[in-house]
Design an enzyme around this catalytic site. Sequence first.
Site, short mmCIF file in Angstrom:
data_model
loop_
_atom_site.label_atom_id
_atom_site.label_comp_id
_atom_site.label_asym_id
_atom_site.label_seq_id
_atom_site.Cartn_x
_atom_site.Cartn_y
_atom_site.Cartn_z
N HIS A 1 1.09 -1.22 -0.12
CA HIS A 1 0.00 0.44 0.10
C HIS A 1 1.26 0.72 -0.25
CE1 HIS A 1 -4.49 -1.66 0.97
NE2 HIS A 1 -3.69 -2.59 0.22
N SER B 1 -0.37 -1.64 -6.05
CA SER B 1 -0.42 -2.38 -7.37
C SER B 1 0.45 -2.44 -8.11
CB SER B 1 -1.85 -3.34 -7.23
OG SER B 1 -1.94 -3.13 -5.69
N LYS C 1 -15.33 -7.97 -7.30
CA LYS C 1 -13.87 -8.66 -8.03
C LYS C 1 -12.91 -9.95 -7.37
CE LYS C 1 -11.20 -9.10 -12.20
NZ LYS C 1 -11.12 -8.43 -13.60
N ASP C 2 -12.44 -9.24 -6.34
CA ASP C 2 -12.10 -10.08 -5.75
C ASP C 2 -13.22 -11.54 -4.74
OD1 ASP C 2 -9.20 -9.68 -5.82
OD2 ASP C 2 -9.50 -8.61 -4.08
N GLU D 1 4.82 -34.17 -1.17
CA GLU D 1 2.99 -33.92 -1.80
C GLU D 1 3.83 -33.12 -2.77
OE1 GLU D 1 0.83 -34.82 0.32
OE2 GLU D 1 0.56 -33.52 0.97
C1 HEM Z 1 0.03 -22.05 7.11
C2 HEM Z 1 -1.64 -22.61 7.47
C3 HEM Z 1 -0.88 -24.76 7.50
C4 HEM Z 1 -0.84 -24.82 6.29
C5 HEM Z 1 -0.24 -25.01 5.26
C6 HEM Z 1 -1.25 -26.67 7.28
C7 HEM Z 1 -1.06 -28.18 6.25
C8 HEM Z 1 -0.56 -28.40 6.99
C9 HEM Z 1 -0.91 -29.81 6.34
C10 HEM Z 1 -0.76 -30.49 4.31
C11 HEM Z 1 -1.34 -31.22 7.01
C12 HEM Z 1 -1.28 -32.48 6.96
C13 HEM Z 1 -2.69 -33.61 6.39
C14 HEM Z 1 -2.62 -34.70 6.26
O1 HEM Z 1 -2.29 -34.59 5.70
O2 HEM Z 1 -4.05 -35.24 7.11
C15 HEM Z 1 -1.71 -30.53 8.38
C16 HEM Z 1 -2.11 -31.22 9.00
C17 HEM Z 1 -2.26 -30.50 10.50
N1 HEM Z 1 -2.65 -29.37 10.77
FE1 HEM Z 1 -1.66 -27.84 9.56
N2 HEM Z 1 -1.47 -26.00 8.19
C18 HEM Z 1 -1.85 -25.31 8.84
C19 HEM Z 1 -2.27 -24.13 10.02
C20 HEM Z 1 -2.19 -24.99 10.96
C21 HEM Z 1 -2.63 -24.69 11.99
C22 HEM Z 1 -3.05 -23.05 12.04
C23 HEM Z 1 -3.02 -25.27 13.16
C24 HEM Z 1 -3.61 -24.94 14.33
C25 HEM Z 1 -3.15 -25.63 14.92
C26 HEM Z 1 -2.94 -26.97 12.51
C27 HEM Z 1 -3.12 -28.02 12.96
C28 HEM Z 1 -2.97 -29.31 12.09
C29 HEM Z 1 -2.68 -30.17 13.08
C30 HEM Z 1 -3.54 -30.49 14.45
C31 HEM Z 1 -2.73 -31.46 11.85
C32 HEM Z 1 -2.72 -33.35 12.04
C33 HEM Z 1 -4.57 -33.56 11.44
C34 HEM Z 1 -4.38 -33.97 9.93
O3 HEM Z 1 -3.26 -34.45 9.88
O4 HEM Z 1 -5.06 -33.71 9.52
N3 HEM Z 1 -2.30 -26.27 10.99
N4 HEM Z 1 -1.16 -29.47 8.52
#
Ligand code: HEM
Lengths: 188, 411
Positions: B218, B222, B246-247, B290
Amino acid sequence: MASSSIPAGGHSDPTRRDFLMVATGALAGVGAAATAWPFINNLNPAADTLALSTIEVNVTPIQVGQAVTVKWRGKPVFIRHRTADEIKEAEAVPLSALPDPQTDNSRVTDTAKKVRPEWLIMIGVCTHLGCVPLGNKPGDPKGEFGGWFCPCHGSSYDTSGRIRKGPAPKNLVVPEYLFTTDSLVRIG
Amino acid sequence: MASSHGTPPVFNNKVIAWIDHRLPIFSYIEKEYHTFPTPRNFNYFWNFGAIATVMLVLMIATGVVLATNYTPHVLMAFDSVERIDRDVPQGWLIRDLHMNGASFFFIAVYVHIFRGMYYGSYKAPRELLWILGVVIFLLMMATAFMGYVLPWGQMSFWGATVITNLFSAIPVVGESIVTWLWGGFAVDNPTLNRFFALHYLLPFVIVAVVALHVVALHVHGSNNPTGIDPKGPQDTVPFHPYYTMKDGFGVVVFLIVYAGFVFFAPDYMGHPDNYIPANPLVTPAHIVPEWYFLPFYAILRAIPDKLGGVLAMFGAIAVLFILPWLDTSRVRSATFRPIYKWFMMVLVVDVVVLGFCGANPPEGFWVPLSQLATLYYFFHFLILLPILGKIERPLPLPPSIADSVLKKKAV
Ligand code: HEM
Ligand code: FES
C-alpha cells in the site's frame, strides 16, 4: 551512536561515556546469548532419550547367509552373518575403488579389538538421506555389489556395507559393539 | 467516492467516531480498503492475493479445530487422525478441508508468484514487497512440511527423515543440527512434539509477514497488467466496491473448485502410503513429497552429490530473493517484452517438467531429464534474465493505463 552525545564541532576522542556505552552494550549481548542458550539446548536429546542407548542381542539363531534387523535408538541395526564368499569379496576390494576408503577388517572389529569377519553389524540407515536400504530379507534386491541397495535415490553398498555407487557419501555406519560372549553382542 | 480520497472520513455513527478518534482503525480501513486508488485494468491474475489470504484464514480456522482432537504422540497420532476422520462429528470435513486447503493454498500462491514474474511486479519500487512474499513462501513450505508429519503415516515419517537429513549435508556441524532437530537419534516422539508446536506457531508468523507484505504493497500501490504507473485519477478506481466485488467473485469460483476436491476426491492429491502407520524399520519403496514440493525435490535428486543437491535445492528458492536485481530490463510487464514473454512460458513448462521428474523414481530417462530441467531453471534466472534485459527491444508502452484500456475497448 555514542558520538551523538558529543556537541557539534567537538572532538571525537572516546569519552568515559563512550566506554560505558560499549561496555553496557557488550554485557547486554553476553546476557542475551546466555539467555538464548537454554532455549536452544532445550531441543537437544533429553536424558531419558540418551539413556536408551544399549541393547543386547543373542546372535546364535542367525544362520550363515542370514541377516536380522533390530531396533536401537529408534533406528534399524543390521546384523549379517556373512558367508565365506561375501567375506572374501569384501576383503578383495582395493581401497582405491572406494569413495569412503575403509578396510573390511576395520568394519568387523568390536570395541575389545577382536575381529569377527563373519559378523557385520551396522546401522541400517542410508548415509544419503536416511532411508533403510534393502538387502536384509531373502527376496530383497542387494544392488550391484551384493550388499544393500537403497531404493530412495539408488545408492549401492557392498558386502562390507561400504558405499560403492549412488549419492550416499559414506559407508553404512558401524556402531560401537562388544561381543560379551561368542553368542551375545551388546550394541551401544 | 473516488474523489473522497485524501480527505479524512467523517463517521456519522457516534460509537464509531468515538473509537476512531482514539484508535483510528476505521479510518485505516476506509483509506486502505475503500477509497484506496487501484489501477482500473486488473485482470483475473490479480485475484490470487485475496484468494491466498482467504486460504490462510481457512487453514488457521480448520487447524485450530483439528488440534482440539489431535494427539501429538507417536503411539496415538495416527489413531487420533483416524478418529477425527471416522468418529468426531464432521471431523472428516474439517480434516479434508485442512488437507486439501494446503494444496489449494499452494495453487493460489504459485499463480500469485507467476503473476508477479510475468508482469514484473518485483521491480522497483516493489523489491521488498517481493522479498517478503518469498519469505511467506518459505514459511508456508516449512509449515506444510511439518503438518504433513503430524498424521504419522509412512510418508509422514519417511518424508520427515529425508528432509531433516538434508541438513546433515552441511559440513562439520550438519550431524549436530540433525540431532538437534530430532531431539534424539532418529525422527521420533520428541520430533513429532516439536513439529506440532511449530506447526501451530508458524501460520501466525505468516499472518504477521502477510501484514508487512500488505503494508509494503500500500506504499506504492499495486502493479497492473501494463506495468506502467497510474498517472492520475483517470487511471484508477476505488478499491471498494470495484475490487472487493471482483476479488469476492474470484474467491467464490476458487472455493467451488476446492470444495469439489474436498467432497468428491479428498485423497486425490495425497499419497495412499500415508494411511499406513509409520514404521521406522521399513522405508516405502518410493518416497515422494506432496505435489507442491516436487519441482524442488527433483532439483535435489538431479545432482549426484549430497551437498550439491541440497545447495541446488535451496539455491532454487534463493534466486527468487535476488530476482529484482537479476532482471535488468526496465520494462515491467511481459506484454511489452516480446522475447521475455516466451521465455517466461518456457520456465513454466520447465517447472512442470521438474514436477513430473520429482514424482517419478530417479531411473532411466528421468535422471538426464531432471538434470536438463534443473540446468534450464538456473540458466533462466542467472544467465538469461541479466542478458535479455540488455538486448531485448521492448514494444512501445501505452501513454497511460486509461489509454490502454480505452483503446482496447474501441477495437
Ligand atoms: C499455513 C497454514 C497451514 C498449512 C499450509 C497447514 C498444512 C497442513 C498439512 C499439509 C497437514 C497434513 C494433512 C494430512 O495429510 O492429514 C496438516 C495437518 C495438521 N494441521 Fe495444519 N496447516 C496450516 C495451519 C495449521 C494451524 C494454524 C493449525 C492449528 C493448530 C494446524 C493444525 C494441524 C493439525 C492438528 C494437523 C494434523 C491432523 C491432520 O493430519 O489432518 N494447521 N497441516
Ligand atoms: S536415502 Fe538412500 S539413496 Fe538417498
